[in-house]
Write a protein that holds these residues in place. Structure first.
Motif, mmCIF file in Angstrom:
data_model
loop_
_atom_site.group_PDB
_atom_site.id
_atom_site.type_symbol
_atom_site.label_atom_id
_atom_site.label_comp_id
_atom_site.label_asym_id
_atom_site.label_seq_id
_atom_site.Cartn_x
_atom_site.Cartn_y
_atom_site.Cartn_z
ATOM 1 N N ARG A 185 4.527 25.564 -23.384
ATOM 2 C CA ARG A 185 3.170 25.995 -23.047
ATOM 3 C C ARG A 185 2.921 25.941 -21.548
ATOM 4 O O ARG A 185 2.332 26.844 -20.975
ATOM 5 C CB ARG A 185 2.138 25.120 -23.769
ATOM 6 C CG ARG A 185 2.037 25.424 -25.236
ATOM 7 C CD ARG A 185 1.225 24.381 -25.966
ATOM 8 N NE ARG A 185 1.192 24.708 -27.372
ATOM 9 C CZ ARG A 185 0.269 25.474 -27.938
ATOM 10 N NH1 ARG A 185 -0.732 25.948 -27.209
ATOM 11 N NH2 ARG A 185 0.327 25.773 -29.209
ATOM 12 N N LYS A 199 -3.094 19.928 -28.194
ATOM 13 C CA LYS A 199 -2.157 20.871 -27.594
ATOM 14 C C LYS A 199 -2.787 21.382 -26.308
ATOM 15 O O LYS A 199 -3.988 21.549 -26.259
ATOM 16 C CB LYS A 199 -1.963 22.092 -28.504
ATOM 17 C CG LYS A 199 -1.256 21.769 -29.791
ATOM 18 C CD LYS A 199 -1.142 22.991 -30.662
ATOM 19 C CE LYS A 199 -0.536 22.596 -31.992
ATOM 20 N NZ LYS A 199 -0.358 23.713 -32.902
ATOM 21 N N GLY A 248 -2.067 32.219 -27.161
ATOM 22 C CA GLY A 248 -1.715 32.659 -25.806
ATOM 23 C C GLY A 248 -0.211 32.625 -25.553
ATOM 24 O O GLY A 248 0.358 33.598 -25.049
ATOM 25 N N PRO A 249 0.464 31.541 -25.878
ATOM 26 C CA PRO A 249 1.911 31.482 -25.626
ATOM 27 C C PRO A 249 2.723 32.326 -26.610
ATOM 28 O O PRO A 249 3.957 32.299 -26.588
ATOM 29 C CB PRO A 249 2.263 29.998 -25.813
ATOM 30 C CG PRO A 249 0.962 29.282 -25.868
ATOM 31 C CD PRO A 249 -0.055 30.250 -26.344
ATOM 32 N N TRP A 254 -7.198 33.470 -42.335
ATOM 33 C CA TRP A 254 -7.441 33.197 -40.911
ATOM 34 C C TRP A 254 -6.228 33.662 -40.114
ATOM 35 O O TRP A 254 -6.348 34.323 -39.105
ATOM 36 C CB TRP A 254 -7.673 31.697 -40.736
ATOM 37 C CG TRP A 254 -7.719 31.231 -39.329
ATOM 38 C CD1 TRP A 254 -6.690 30.682 -38.614
ATOM 39 C CD2 TRP A 254 -8.848 31.276 -38.456
ATOM 40 N NE1 TRP A 254 -7.108 30.373 -37.346
ATOM 41 C CE2 TRP A 254 -8.420 30.711 -37.212
ATOM 42 C CE3 TRP A 254 -10.171 31.705 -38.577
ATOM 43 C CZ2 TRP A 254 -9.279 30.585 -36.127
ATOM 44 C CZ3 TRP A 254 -11.012 31.574 -37.486
ATOM 45 C CH2 TRP A 254 -10.573 31.038 -36.282
ATOM 46 N N GLN A 255 -5.059 33.313 -40.634
ATOM 47 C CA GLN A 255 -3.822 33.765 -40.006
ATOM 48 C C GLN A 255 -2.703 33.875 -41.026
ATOM 49 O O GLN A 255 -2.684 33.137 -42.011
ATOM 50 C CB GLN A 255 -3.361 32.772 -38.932
ATOM 51 C CG GLN A 255 -3.991 33.021 -37.584
ATOM 52 C CD GLN A 255 -3.712 31.909 -36.606
ATOM 53 O OE1 GLN A 255 -3.853 30.739 -36.920
ATOM 54 N NE2 GLN A 255 -3.309 32.272 -35.402
ATOM 55 N N LYS A 275 -4.310 21.702 -42.296
ATOM 56 C CA LYS A 275 -4.640 21.122 -40.983
ATOM 57 C C LYS A 275 -5.934 20.364 -41.145
ATOM 58 O O LYS A 275 -6.919 21.000 -41.544
ATOM 59 C CB LYS A 275 -4.814 22.215 -39.949
ATOM 60 C CG LYS A 275 -5.377 21.666 -38.614
ATOM 61 C CD LYS A 275 -5.620 22.718 -37.589
ATOM 62 C CE LYS A 275 -6.147 22.077 -36.307
ATOM 63 N NZ LYS A 275 -6.351 23.042 -35.232
ATOM 64 N N ILE A 306 -2.013 24.509 -37.268
ATOM 65 C CA ILE A 306 -1.731 25.823 -37.838
ATOM 66 C C ILE A 306 -0.400 26.341 -37.298
ATOM 67 O O ILE A 306 0.505 26.688 -38.056
ATOM 68 C CB ILE A 306 -2.879 26.805 -37.544
ATOM 69 C CG1 ILE A 306 -4.165 26.310 -38.215
ATOM 70 C CG2 ILE A 306 -2.504 28.207 -38.028
ATOM 71 C CD1 ILE A 306 -5.403 27.120 -37.875
ATOM 72 N N GLU A 307 -0.296 26.367 -35.991
ATOM 73 C CA GLU A 307 0.971 26.764 -35.377
ATOM 74 C C GLU A 307 1.954 25.603 -35.519
ATOM 75 O O GLU A 307 1.547 24.453 -35.647
ATOM 76 C CB GLU A 307 0.767 27.060 -33.878
ATOM 77 C CG GLU A 307 -0.301 28.108 -33.578
ATOM 78 C CD GLU A 307 0.111 29.512 -33.985
ATOM 79 O OE1 GLU A 307 1.306 29.729 -34.290
ATOM 80 O OE2 GLU A 307 -0.777 30.389 -34.001
HETATM 81 P P1 XMP Z 1 -3.466 24.911 -34.007
HETATM 82 O O1 XMP Z 1 -2.030 25.254 -34.023
HETATM 83 O O2 XMP Z 1 -3.824 23.990 -32.861
HETATM 84 O O3 XMP Z 1 -4.226 26.258 -33.728
HETATM 85 O O4 XMP Z 1 -3.963 24.390 -35.319
HETATM 86 C C1 XMP Z 1 -5.593 26.465 -33.887
HETATM 87 C C2 XMP Z 1 -5.849 27.913 -33.566
HETATM 88 O O5 XMP Z 1 -5.641 28.142 -32.165
HETATM 89 C C3 XMP Z 1 -4.615 29.097 -31.967
HETATM 90 N N1 XMP Z 1 -3.824 28.636 -30.841
HETATM 91 C C4 XMP Z 1 -3.928 29.079 -29.579
HETATM 92 N N2 XMP Z 1 -4.710 30.024 -29.030
HETATM 93 N N3 XMP Z 1 -3.738 29.632 -26.915
HETATM 94 C C5 XMP Z 1 -4.601 30.298 -27.711
HETATM 95 O O6 XMP Z 1 -5.301 31.170 -27.196
HETATM 96 C C6 XMP Z 1 -2.911 28.671 -27.387
HETATM 97 O O7 XMP Z 1 -2.147 28.074 -26.665
HETATM 98 C C7 XMP Z 1 -3.021 28.388 -28.798
HETATM 99 N N4 XMP Z 1 -2.388 27.511 -29.607
HETATM 100 C C8 XMP Z 1 -2.895 27.684 -30.863
HETATM 101 C C9 XMP Z 1 -3.836 29.133 -33.258
HETATM 102 O O8 XMP Z 1 -3.205 30.384 -33.436
HETATM 103 C C10 XMP Z 1 -4.911 28.848 -34.284
HETATM 104 O O9 XMP Z 1 -5.644 29.998 -34.632
#
Ligand code: XMP
Length: 511
Positions: free
Chosen positions: A295, A342, A391-392, A431-432, A503, A508-509
């Protein structure tokens, strides 16, 4: 336009207060508890809400407000810590409680002429506090209790000061919205005059004032809704002085770069420069395995590419970014439940010597609010309803090293998965939905030959705002189609597994 000030004492629910107020049609903004009185007066707020917070009013360095806020003649509602602070500052008594009260409680209103008008007996409320008010300040009367809490609500109607020990902003408080609406409309006499379109107008004015008549703004488009909404807002404010940069970082979905470039130019008339930096990004990612490093590397590379483009374009003082609220709290360096989970590239990964001033018009908004804004700005529904994309990019879905070859594999698998999800008619429910590539190989057999190939994970989740999520119980038919097609159509993959984790505890990721 009427304005509500939400003073933040650090509760994880502060943003929800602001959001509920906006849902009720009144503009609200959040400011830190330390906001100087002069600013509050100058901002001419029509009502103030003191949020909850994790501290005790007696704690060392406990957050407080300038007592002058109680002399402004503005109606004030204290929530949880806000109630305790009011009690403490206005001459009542707060005591540490023997045990923390956390969870559901049943509210017993004793007076329904003010804040609790229309609230039923034994209405469910949500409590989360340690200390509690023991004696109300002079001028106040207790208006509700619960079995554990003597002062669950209090009010001083003459001065229009109100307090609730529970959280009216959370969904578990059944009639919470009614309580907030009583405060805003019955008590403070506000009008529901706020809407997404007025928010847009205000942001456009603010951006125009911030940028001035000649300066330029650069905006990175990620391919997602947030950055496009940001760009369209800035475009409204400064027109062609906005230059968008859409970077192909080599980590986008299959064919995404070309399709989006066409869209940005033709449909939205954006002044957009397309930069193919995929080799540069993949180069920098070579050998990088830890997720946080990825990241940071990507965040740094983005900024460097932007700076280079900005110089080419002839300079830019401002960088517009589509940071939204969940990005902010999940990256915020605060202790407690919202500590750093994160570093989202658009918040945490910026190098300290950043040369741009930031414009982040969506910082206070939740995803659904941003989507509503997108519709208002003329973005088509299909684009608006697309799943969030980090973003990444695919880098956080490629566990282990990111190589051009692994990116290609994941792009292909992801395209198949999305195609099947769309065909099944569940894209919008989710959602995804995406594929993840694992850094393991597994043994298989194809035709008569042994194979030793890659493993792909299918991740399908439902969520309201990305803060929590449930895995989607896909039908076995759909899973079978996804699996068969990926293994048949994607070179080098011989196994597909399905992720069944919510989660929390997972995110999620995968990275
Ligand atoms: P996580 O993985 O933290 O993701 O449960 C929650 C939501 O955020 C998105 N996501 C990101 N969006 N930059 C972004 O713009 C990032 O670095 C990033 N990391 C996670 C993820 O897809 C999910 O919808």
């Amino acid at each position: 336009m009427h304005k509500v000030l939400v003073l933040d004492f650090g509760s994880q629910y502060t943003q929800l207060i602001a959001r509920k107020v906006r849902e009720l049609g009144v503009y609200s903004e959040i400011q830190p508890f330390s906001t100087p009185l002069a600013r509050i007066r100058k901002g001419a707020f029509d009502a103030i809400i003191l949020s909850g917070g994790p501290q005790s009013v007696y704690g060392k360095g406990a957050p407080s407000v300038d007592r002058g806020v109680f002399d402004l003649g503005i109606p004030i509602l204290g929530v949880c810590y806000g109630l305790q602070l009011m009690t403490y500052l206005l001459g009542g008594q707060v005591v540490p409680s023997a045990r923390r009260e956390y969870g559901f409680a049943s509210l017993r209103p004793q007076n329904r002429r003010g804040l609790l008008a229309g609230i039923g007996d034994r209405s469910q409320v949500w409590m989360s506090h340690g200390d509690k008010a023991e004696r109300v300040p002079p001028g106040f009367a207790v208006t509700a209790r619960t079995s554990n809490t003597k002062i669950a609500a209090m009010e001083d109607p003459a001065r229009r000061f109100y307090g609730v020990q529970f959280h009216p902003e959370v969904i578990h408080t059944r009639q919470g919205k009614k309580i907030l609406s009583n405060f805003l409309f019955r008590i403070a006499g506000l009008a529901p005059d706020w809407s997404i379109s007025s928010f847009i107008q205000r942001k456009v004015r603010e951006i125009r004032a911030q940028v001035g008549p000649r300066r330029r703004v650069i905006c990175g488009l990620s391919g997602g809704v947030d950055s496009l909404v940001t760009a369209l807002l800035v475009q409204r404010a400064v027109g062609r002085r906005l230059v968008c940069v859409f970077v192909d970082n080599g980590l986008l979905r299959k064919n995404q770069f070309a399709e989006l470039m066409a869209k940005f130019k033709d449909r939205f008339d954006l002044n957009v420069v397309g930069v193919d930096a995929s080799r540069y990004f993949l180069e920098r990612l070579r050998g990088v395995v830890p997720p946080e490093r990825k990241r940071k590397v990507i965040g740094g590379a983005f900024i460097r590419v932007f700076e280079r483009e900005a110089r080419k374009i002839g300079g830019s003082d401002f960088l517009a970014q589509g940071t939204i609220y969940p990005d902010v709290i999940e990256s915020a360096p605060v202790k407690g439940p919202s500590s750093t989970i994160k570093s989202h590239h658009n918040v945490g990964g910026l190098p300290p010597g950043l040369r741009f001033k930031l414009i982040e018009p969506l910082r206070e908004l939740f995803k659904d609010e941003v989507r509503a804004m997108g519709v208002e700005l003329g973005i088509d529904r299909e684009f608006i309803q697309q799943h969030p994309f980090p973003g990444p990019g695919l880098a956080v879905r490629i566990v282990g090293e990111v190589t051009p070859d692994r990116v290609r594999t994941l792009q292909d698998a992801d395209a198949v998965l999305l195609d099947e999800v769309r065909r099944a008619g569940i894209y919008r429910r989710l959602w995804q939905a995406f594929a993840v590539l694992l850094p393991v190989r597994s043994v298989g057999v194809m035709g008569d030959r042994r194979t030793y190939q890659r493993v792909v994970v299918a991740r399908l989740v439902e969520s309201v705002d990305g803060m929590t999520a449930q895995w989607y119980p896909a039908s076995s038919r759909l899973l079978a189609r996804i699996s068969t097609r990926i293994v048949n159509e994607v070179e080098g993959v011989n196994r597909v597994v399905f992720d069944v984790t919510t989660k929390p505890p997972a995110t999620i990721e995968w990275e």
